[in-house]
Design a protein around this motif. Structure first.
Motif, PDB file in Angstrom:
ATOM      1  N   SER A 122     -14.835   4.065  11.653  1.00  0.00           N
ATOM      2  CA  SER A 122     -14.942   5.352  10.952  1.00  0.00           C
ATOM      3  C   SER A 122     -14.378   6.522  11.748  1.00  0.00           C
ATOM      4  O   SER A 122     -14.236   7.618  11.212  1.00  0.00           O
ATOM      5  CB  SER A 122     -16.413   5.628  10.611  1.00  0.00           C
ATOM      6  OG  SER A 122     -17.198   5.677  11.790  1.00  0.00           O
ATOM      7  N   TRP A 291     -26.004  10.597  15.806  1.00  0.00           N
ATOM      8  CA  TRP A 291     -24.934  10.106  14.932  1.00  0.00           C
ATOM      9  C   TRP A 291     -25.301  10.444  13.484  1.00  0.00           C
ATOM     10  O   TRP A 291     -26.196   9.851  12.907  1.00  0.00           O
ATOM     11  CB  TRP A 291     -24.745   8.599  15.092  1.00  0.00           C
ATOM     12  CG  TRP A 291     -23.565   8.078  14.330  1.00  0.00           C
ATOM     13  CD1 TRP A 291     -23.545   7.455  13.114  1.00  0.00           C
ATOM     14  CD2 TRP A 291     -22.190   8.165  14.743  1.00  0.00           C
ATOM     15  NE1 TRP A 291     -22.271   7.144  12.742  1.00  0.00           N
ATOM     16  CE2 TRP A 291     -21.412   7.560  13.726  1.00  0.00           C
ATOM     17  CE3 TRP A 291     -21.552   8.677  15.860  1.00  0.00           C
ATOM     18  CZ2 TRP A 291     -20.020   7.472  13.800  1.00  0.00           C
ATOM     19  CZ3 TRP A 291     -20.173   8.577  15.941  1.00  0.00           C
ATOM     20  CH2 TRP A 291     -19.424   7.981  14.925  1.00  0.00           C
ATOM     21  N   HIS A 292     -24.618  11.453  12.938  1.00  0.00           N
ATOM     22  CA  HIS A 292     -24.874  11.852  11.554  1.00  0.00           C
ATOM     23  C   HIS A 292     -23.700  12.690  11.063  1.00  0.00           C
ATOM     24  O   HIS A 292     -22.773  13.013  11.827  1.00  0.00           O
ATOM     25  CB  HIS A 292     -26.191  12.623  11.432  1.00  0.00           C
ATOM     26  CG  HIS A 292     -26.336  13.757  12.408  1.00  0.00           C
ATOM     27  ND1 HIS A 292     -25.727  14.969  12.244  1.00  0.00           N
ATOM     28  CD2 HIS A 292     -27.018  13.829  13.577  1.00  0.00           C
ATOM     29  CE1 HIS A 292     -26.038  15.770  13.254  1.00  0.00           C
ATOM     30  NE2 HIS A 292     -26.818  15.085  14.086  1.00  0.00           N
ATOM     31  N   SER A 293     -23.739  13.071   9.812  1.00  0.00           N
ATOM     32  CA  SER A 293     -22.584  13.714   9.176  1.00  0.00           C
ATOM     33  C   SER A 293     -22.352  15.143   9.648  1.00  0.00           C
ATOM     34  O   SER A 293     -21.291  15.710   9.370  1.00  0.00           O
ATOM     35  CB  SER A 293     -22.763  13.704   7.652  1.00  0.00           C
ATOM     36  OG  SER A 293     -23.955  14.374   7.288  1.00  0.00           O
ATOM     37  N   ASP A 294     -23.311  15.754  10.332  1.00  0.00           N
ATOM     38  CA  ASP A 294     -23.133  17.129  10.779  1.00  0.00           C
ATOM     39  C   ASP A 294     -22.426  17.251  12.125  1.00  0.00           C
ATOM     40  O   ASP A 294     -22.183  18.358  12.601  1.00  0.00           O
ATOM     41  CB  ASP A 294     -24.487  17.836  10.850  1.00  0.00           C
ATOM     42  CG  ASP A 294     -25.047  18.129   9.472  1.00  0.00           C
ATOM     43  OD1 ASP A 294     -24.296  18.652   8.634  1.00  0.00           O
ATOM     44  OD2 ASP A 294     -26.215  17.809   9.232  1.00  0.00           O
ATOM     45  N   ARG A 300     -18.066  13.151  17.221  1.00  0.00           N
ATOM     46  CA  ARG A 300     -18.068  11.772  16.724  1.00  0.00           C
ATOM     47  C   ARG A 300     -17.163  10.899  17.584  1.00  0.00           C
ATOM     48  O   ARG A 300     -17.498   9.754  17.898  1.00  0.00           O
ATOM     49  CB  ARG A 300     -17.620  11.740  15.257  1.00  0.00           C
ATOM     50  CG  ARG A 300     -18.624  12.364  14.310  1.00  0.00           C
ATOM     51  CD  ARG A 300     -18.090  12.423  12.887  1.00  0.00           C
ATOM     52  NE  ARG A 300     -18.013  11.097  12.291  1.00  0.00           N
ATOM     53  CZ  ARG A 300     -19.027  10.475  11.709  1.00  0.00           C
ATOM     54  NH1 ARG A 300     -20.214  11.036  11.647  1.00  0.00           N
ATOM     55  NH2 ARG A 300     -18.862   9.284  11.161  1.00  0.00           N
ATOM     56  N   SER A 320     -25.238   4.823   9.038  1.00  0.00           N
ATOM     57  CA  SER A 320     -23.913   4.423   9.512  1.00  0.00           C
ATOM     58  C   SER A 320     -23.901   4.105  11.002  1.00  0.00           C
ATOM     59  O   SER A 320     -22.967   3.471  11.497  1.00  0.00           O
ATOM     60  CB  SER A 320     -22.883   5.521   9.202  1.00  0.00           C
ATOM     61  OG  SER A 320     -23.258   6.743   9.811  1.00  0.00           O
ATOM     62  N   GLN A 344     -27.106   2.352   0.865  1.00  0.00           N
ATOM     63  CA  GLN A 344     -25.826   3.002   0.582  1.00  0.00           C
ATOM     64  C   GLN A 344     -25.375   2.614  -0.812  1.00  0.00           C
ATOM     65  O   GLN A 344     -25.263   1.433  -1.121  1.00  0.00           O
ATOM     66  CB  GLN A 344     -24.771   2.619   1.613  1.00  0.00           C
ATOM     67  CG  GLN A 344     -23.394   3.216   1.329  1.00  0.00           C
ATOM     68  CD  GLN A 344     -22.490   3.196   2.533  1.00  0.00           C
ATOM     69  OE1 GLN A 344     -22.788   3.819   3.553  1.00  0.00           O
ATOM     70  NE2 GLN A 344     -21.385   2.491   2.443  1.00  0.00           N
TER      71      GLN A 344
END
Length: 744
Positions: A122, A291-294, A300, A320, A344
């Protein structure tokens, strides 16, 4: 001298042993059927797991050298047609355990392996070498220069041997950057290029934690022994809200760290885990990697690389995080294991909790599940002996569980166009008068779920979905919570043109806040939803305002139900306890029980008696009666009996086929073709096709079919055989959802 076995292995695995063909399998992060064959140039070596750059059609891609097949490769691609691997990337390889997980998930959920691999890749930029920057070291033959106290401090620091950038060297020597530059210009310091690399200090596994109760200590001793010994096991830490489950699994984390292993913790709302991060830092002296979307792209990239190089010892993340390339993973913790957000629903459809159990099995190490309201699947696994179970029956520190009362809306209706019933109003006034904090819970974002015209009855709907547009009055717009479409609040009806006739119907949290502000004008009120607490910083600020008493009335959605600990929060009011029971979902009662139990658990957690009021028009509902009585085990037993009688999960198997496309007719025809080809066998039943509640979603028409099977039947085989008999048009998509949780 090579043995006959060596010769056989070289013939079977030319990628490893360099035959004339030097053929390698490369799996690409694309929804393709399998790995492609490439040729290694004579001057190049590559082993399974290494990332390589290869040509594909008229472009370049990065893929992973995949393991040779167990048997002789059946590839028919002639050696003369193989294209060369262009480069082996200077990046840590994808561990064998991750490659086995890719294969396992792909086989279980019927997704192409490359689509699953894409989740492990990713962060493509993490495969590039870290950027370099200029640092300075002391010259081997420094020239004579005029010495000043400032220069002497810089030279003394540089003698320690570590190359440092000018700003860092100046700061540590207590001088200005100009002093460093002057020494560099004079040749005393020599510039060198160093790779930028984020550092994560190791958590202190020997640091003492808080004193544990007798029940906590017994549970901690059990999980510590498993973390120390290694070997696969699954253990549920089953404790009431506030019982100290986190401190128990912190002990297991410390044991895994002492054994030299990495640790992964998955939370359902990592972006909002401010209090969890604070507790971890207090326990281990440093913060974990996140580890996250922000996270930013740079964060990352650094974290992915830090995990792959083994420098990240503990990572806490969203689902994820399961796909990160841990080379030495020794423990996984799934907190709030029951939470639906671990499933998911887009792309590769999988459940992170279940796949985490698979990852632990592949790596042969323990996994811990923690919850006050465990899922029926997990409870059933405990009762069958597949999982171990540790019970924490009491709140830590002697705190009592809150009292839970029903407010029958038929006997105590709120005033017209209001939603807070008189008993809850009175309780709120008394709570705030005592200087305590209260929470009003309504699991519905926005101001109102429906806006219609009083003149003609027209309802404002999303053009892309079968869903009403939700009014957000604070931002003065109408939004679709499914696809993100929005429009400004119209002043006239788009259907009949009538002005000032648009009416809000039903409450959302914004409308509830409006009512609470009128009822309690002196309350220091705050909205807590995914629209207002966007990311860790906003969540941490909210926690601070609650801790200092700056806020004393919270109005929130399910985001406030998970894990927060507010010592002065003594009253929880659930405005619509019936909301989650709508829709006929087979897990509706279970989810309602979990959500309301979790939100009720926010009350009375630090020596203050807690009180919970559930507003309902159906107080005799089994799930609400069980919550009020505190009878979780009785509820789960009744739920299990009902599911077992119907052959529903976890006592039967389900798989959904979702057919979608931009035009309705091809979707309908494909769904009917699937119905005609449906498997016919004992223990198998196919339901549908039927339009789901959201028959139009994000501009795509949808139909669903549901395969229901006995527990002993392999639904994957049945699905493969079934789908293989139907040709799906190019403009139509077919998604497979094994073990579905969402029936929308």
């Amino acid at each position: 001298m090579a043995t006959s076995d060596d010769t056989a292995r070289r013939a079977s695995h030319p990628a490893l042993f360099g035959s004339e063909e030097r053929r390698v399998k490369v799996l690409l992060p694309l929804p393709l059927g399998g790995a492609y064959d490439y040729r290694l140039p004579p001057d190049m070596t590559a082993r399974p797991g290494q990332f390589v750059r290869v040509p594909l059609s008229n472009r370049e891609m990065v893929g992973v050298v995949w393991d040779p097949p167990e048997e002789e490769d059946a590839s028919t691609v002639p050696a003369s047609k193989l294209r060369d691997v262009e480069a082996v990337l200077n990046a840590p390889p994808l561990p064998a355990e991750n490659r086995r997980l890719v294969e396992w998930i792909a086989a279980y959920v019927l997704s192409p392996p490359g689509a699953v691999l894409r989740m492990a890749m990713s962060v493509p930029s993490a495969l590039d070498p870290p950027p370099t920057r200029t640092a300075y070291v002391l010259s081997d033959t420094p020239p004579e220069v005029r010495t000043t106290p400032a220069r002497a401090r810089v030279i003394e620091r540089a003698r320690e041997g570590m190359a440092l950038p000018a700003a860092d060297l100046a700061r540590e020597a207590g001088v200005t950057p100009g002093v460093v530059r002057g020494l560099a210009d004079a040749g005393v310091l020599v510039p060198v290029q160093v790779r930028e690399r984020a550092d994560w200090p190791d958590p202190d596994s020997e640091r003492a934690g808080p004193a544990l109760s007798e029940a906590q200590r017994a549970a901690a001793d059990s999980v510590v022994a498993k973390a120390r010994a290694g070997g696969f096991s699954v253990t549920l830490i089953d404790g009431v809200t506030g019982s100290g489950k986190t401190e128990v699994y912190f002990e297991a984390i410390a044991a895994a760290l002492r054994a030299g292993r990495q640790v992964l913790v998955l939370l359902p709302e990592i972006a909002l885990g401010a209090q969890w991060l604070e507790r971890f830092t207090k326990r281990f002296g440093v913060a974990p990697a996140e580890w996250h979307s922000d996270l930013t792209a740079a964060q990352r990239r650094a974290t992915w690389r830090g995990v792959a190089e083994g420098r990240v010892r503990v990572l806490v993340g969203a689902r994820s995080g399961l796909h990160l390339p841990f080379p030495d993973l020794g423990l996984i913790v799934i907190d709030e294991e029951h939470d639906q957000s671990f499933k998911q629903e887009d792309g590769v459809i999988y459940h992170a909790r279940d796949m985490a159990v698979v990852r632990a099995h592949i790596g042969d190490f323990p996994i811990l599940l923690a919850s006050a309201t465990p899922s029926l699947e997990t409870v059933t696994n405990c009762e069958s002996g597949r999982y171990a179970r540790l019970v924490l029956p009491e709140r830590h520190g002697g705190a009592d569980l809150p009292t839970i009362e029903m407010v029958d809306l038929r006997r105590h209706p709120p005033p017209r166009q209001s939603w807070i019933a008189p008993p809850l109003r009175e309780a709120l006034e008394q709570c705030l008068a005592r200087g305590e904090q209260a929470l009003l819970f309504l699991n519905r974002r926005g101001y109102a779920p429906l806006t219609l015209c009083r003149a003609c009855g027209h309802r404002l709907e999303c053009p892309n979905c079968n869903a009403w547009l939700v009014e957000h009055r604070f931002s003065r717009r109408l939004e679709c919570h499914h696809c993100g479409h929005w429009i400004p609040m119209p002043e006239e009806c788009p259907e009949c043109g009538a002005a000032d006739q648009m009416a809000a119907c039903g409450p959302g949290v914004e409308r509830l806040a409006e009512e609470a502000a009128a009822l309690l004008p002196d309350a220091r009120m705050e909205l807590a939803t995914s629209d207002t607490l966007m990311g860790p910083l906003a969540a941490a600020a909210f926690v601070d305002r609650m801790a200092t008493g700056e806020t004393n009335l919270v109005i929130g959605t399910q985001i406030v139900a998970k894990g927060y600990h507010f010592p002065l929060l003594t009253l929880v009011g659930v405005v619509d306890a019936d909301l989650g029971l709508e829709g006929g979902d087979l897990r509706a009662s279970e989810r309602t029980f979990q959500l309301l139990s979790q939100v009720a658990g926010r009350a009375g957690r630090a020596g203050h008696k807690g009180r919970v009021l559930l507003q309902t028009a159906n107080p005799d509902a089994r799930v609400l009666s069980a919550i009020a009585a505190g009878d979780r085990d009785g509820f789960l037993a009744a739920e299990a009996e009902a599911r077992k009688a119907g052959g529903w999960p976890p006592f039967g198997r389900l798989a959904a086929l979702i057919v979608s496309g931009p035009e309705e007719r091809p979707v309908e025809e494909t769904a009917r073709a699937l119905a005609r080809a449906a498997p016919v066998a004992d223990g198998v039943r196919v339901l549908g096709p039927a339009p789901p509640p959201l028959a139009l979603l994000r501009g795509r028409f949808r139909r669903r079919l549901l395969l229901k099977a006995d527990r002993a039947i392999s639904v994957q085989k049945a699905l493969r055989d079934w789908i293989g008999h139907v040709k799906v048009p190019n403009q139509v998509r077919l998604h497979v959802d094994v073990d579905p949780y969402n029936f929308m």
